[in-house]
Design a protein around this motif. Structure first.
Motif, mmCIF file in Angstrom:
data_model
loop_
_atom_site.group_PDB
_atom_site.id
_atom_site.type_symbol
_atom_site.label_atom_id
_atom_site.label_comp_id
_atom_site.label_asym_id
_atom_site.label_seq_id
_atom_site.Cartn_x
_atom_site.Cartn_y
_atom_site.Cartn_z
ATOM 1 N N MET A 1 0.841 -1.183 0.000
ATOM 2 C CA MET A 1 0.000 0.000 0.000
ATOM 3 C C MET A 1 0.885 1.245 0.000
ATOM 4 N N THR A 2 0.403 2.261 -0.678
ATOM 5 C CA THR A 2 1.136 3.526 -0.691
ATOM 6 C C THR A 2 0.872 4.261 0.621
ATOM 7 N N PRO A 3 1.735 5.197 0.979
ATOM 8 C CA PRO A 3 1.494 5.978 2.199
ATOM 9 C C PRO A 3 0.142 6.702 2.169
ATOM 10 N N GLU A 4 -0.270 7.162 0.985
ATOM 11 C CA GLU A 4 -1.569 7.843 0.865
ATOM 12 C C GLU A 4 -2.715 6.883 1.154
ATOM 13 N N GLN A 5 -2.615 5.649 0.641
ATOM 14 C CA GLN A 5 -3.654 4.654 0.894
ATOM 15 C C GLN A 5 -3.702 4.280 2.378
ATOM 16 N N ILE A 6 -2.548 4.202 2.994
ATOM 17 C CA ILE A 6 -2.500 3.887 4.420
ATOM 18 C C ILE A 6 -3.186 4.986 5.218
ATOM 19 N N GLU A 7 -2.893 6.235 4.901
ATOM 20 C CA GLU A 7 -3.515 7.359 5.608
ATOM 21 C C GLU A 7 -5.031 7.389 5.395
ATOM 22 N N GLU A 8 -5.470 7.094 4.177
ATOM 23 C CA GLU A 8 -6.904 7.049 3.896
ATOM 24 C C GLU A 8 -7.575 5.937 4.701
ATOM 25 N N LEU A 9 -6.936 4.783 4.777
ATOM 26 C CA LEU A 9 -7.490 3.668 5.534
ATOM 27 C C LEU A 9 -7.539 4.002 7.030
ATOM 28 N N LYS A 10 -6.521 4.686 7.529
ATOM 29 C CA LYS A 10 -6.525 5.108 8.935
ATOM 30 C C LYS A 10 -7.682 6.064 9.207
ATOM 31 N N ALA A 11 -7.927 6.984 8.284
ATOM 32 C CA ALA A 11 -9.029 7.943 8.451
ATOM 33 C C ALA A 11 -10.375 7.211 8.443
ATOM 34 N N ARG A 12 -10.538 6.258 7.537
ATOM 35 C CA ARG A 12 -11.774 5.472 7.501
ATOM 36 C C ARG A 12 -11.941 4.672 8.783
ATOM 37 N N ARG A 13 -10.848 4.116 9.273
ATOM 38 C CA ARG A 13 -10.898 3.345 10.509
ATOM 39 C C ARG A 13 -11.353 4.227 11.667
ATOM 40 N N ASP A 14 -10.827 5.453 11.723
ATOM 41 C CA ASP A 14 -11.219 6.380 12.791
ATOM 42 C C ASP A 14 -12.710 6.719 12.718
ATOM 43 N N ARG A 15 -13.218 6.915 11.501
ATOM 44 C CA ARG A 15 -14.651 7.208 11.346
ATOM 45 C C ARG A 15 -15.497 6.026 11.808
ATOM 46 N N LEU A 16 -15.089 4.812 11.426
ATOM 47 C CA LEU A 16 -15.822 3.611 11.850
ATOM 48 C C LEU A 16 -15.774 3.442 13.369
ATOM 49 N N GLY A 55 0.167 -4.932 8.718
ATOM 50 C CA GLY A 55 0.902 -5.568 7.629
ATOM 51 C C GLY A 55 1.345 -4.603 6.553
ATOM 52 N N ALA A 56 0.738 -3.403 6.517
ATOM 53 C CA ALA A 56 1.044 -2.440 5.465
ATOM 54 C C ALA A 56 2.174 -1.496 5.830
ATOM 55 N N SER A 57 2.665 -1.576 7.072
ATOM 56 C CA SER A 57 3.727 -0.662 7.459
ATOM 57 C C SER A 57 4.981 -0.949 6.642
ATOM 58 N N PRO A 58 5.767 0.077 6.365
ATOM 59 C CA PRO A 58 6.959 -0.108 5.530
ATOM 60 C C PRO A 58 7.917 -1.121 6.148
ATOM 61 N N LYS A 59 8.484 -1.950 5.290
ATOM 62 C CA LYS A 59 9.431 -2.967 5.742
ATOM 63 C C LYS A 59 10.775 -2.315 6.040
ATOM 64 N N ARG A 60 11.366 -2.750 7.122
ATOM 65 C CA ARG A 60 12.681 -2.237 7.490
ATOM 66 C C ARG A 60 13.723 -3.312 7.240
ATOM 67 N N ARG A 61 14.931 -2.871 6.937
ATOM 68 C CA ARG A 61 16.016 -3.818 6.743
ATOM 69 C C ARG A 61 16.377 -4.438 8.080
ATOM 70 N N LYS A 62 16.687 -5.717 8.059
ATOM 71 C CA LYS A 62 17.068 -6.419 9.274
ATOM 72 C C LYS A 62 18.487 -6.032 9.671
ATOM 73 N N ALA A 63 18.661 -5.847 10.951
ATOM 74 C CA ALA A 63 19.995 -5.544 11.459
ATOM 75 C C ALA A 63 20.806 -6.833 11.492
ATOM 76 N N ARG A 64 22.079 -6.718 11.172
ATOM 77 C CA ARG A 64 22.941 -7.895 11.213
ATOM 78 C C ARG A 64 23.524 -8.034 12.608
ATOM 79 N N VAL A 65 23.468 -9.240 13.113
ATOM 80 C CA VAL A 65 24.046 -9.548 14.410
ATOM 81 C C VAL A 65 25.091 -10.629 14.176
ATOM 82 N N LEU A 66 26.262 -10.453 14.748
ATOM 83 C CA LEU A 66 27.357 -11.376 14.487
ATOM 84 C C LEU A 66 27.172 -12.723 15.170
#
Length: 148
Positions: A1-16, A55-66
């Motif tokens: 999902m694009t950031p705009e779609q995420i924000e729109e979905l959050k707004a709809r969720r708040d209204r519901l 599930g729509a939040s942006p994916k972050r790179r995993k930190a490397r642990v030795l």
């Protein structure tokens, strides 16, 4: 999902959520059964939206642990829930094998010891899957009559 779609979905969720609260707080006896069903339907829909947003939040790179051990400087002890004089449930966020995890575990006081120790009773879940666990726990709370 694009950031705009995420924000729109959050707004709809708040209204519901606002509509759900208005329905749940209505004191009129007529139509109470239908209103109760609508509140339950909105609760289920809100949980699904929450899961989608998690599930729509942006994916972050995993930190490397030795090394695949717990880095105690990256352990965050969030809460302790007393169970008995000799046992408690701890919720901890930590790094494990290069992944962020949430650990919900029973800790106990071994005989003759002065410090609590972790038991095998518990669950460690990847932080990326935390939203699904929260959704499941909310459903369990609703099933038991505890609300959202």
């Amino acid at each position: 999902m694009t950031p705009e779609q995420i924000e729109e979905l959050k707004a709809r969720r708040d209204r519901l959520a606002g509509q759900r609260e208005a329905l749940a707080s209505a004191d009129e006896p007529e139509g109470a059964a239908a209103r109760s069903q609508m509140v339950a339907d909105l609760d289920a829909l809100l949980l699904k939206i929450d899961g989608t947003l998690t599930g729509a939040s942006p994916k972050r790179r995993k930190a490397r642990v030795l090394r695949p051990t717990v880095d105690h400087q990256q352990v965050v002890d969030l809460t302790r829930i007393r169970k008995t004089d000799r046992a408690e449930v701890r919720v901890v966020v930590k790094e494990w094998k290069g992944r962020r995890t949430v650990d919900v575990r029973l800790w106990y006081l071994p005989d003759g010891e002065t410090e609590m120790a972790p038991s095998r009773k518990g669950v460690s879940i990847d932080a990326a899957k935390l939203g699904a666990l929260i959704t499941a726990l909310r459903l369990a709370g609703q099933h038991l009559g505890g609300g959202s």
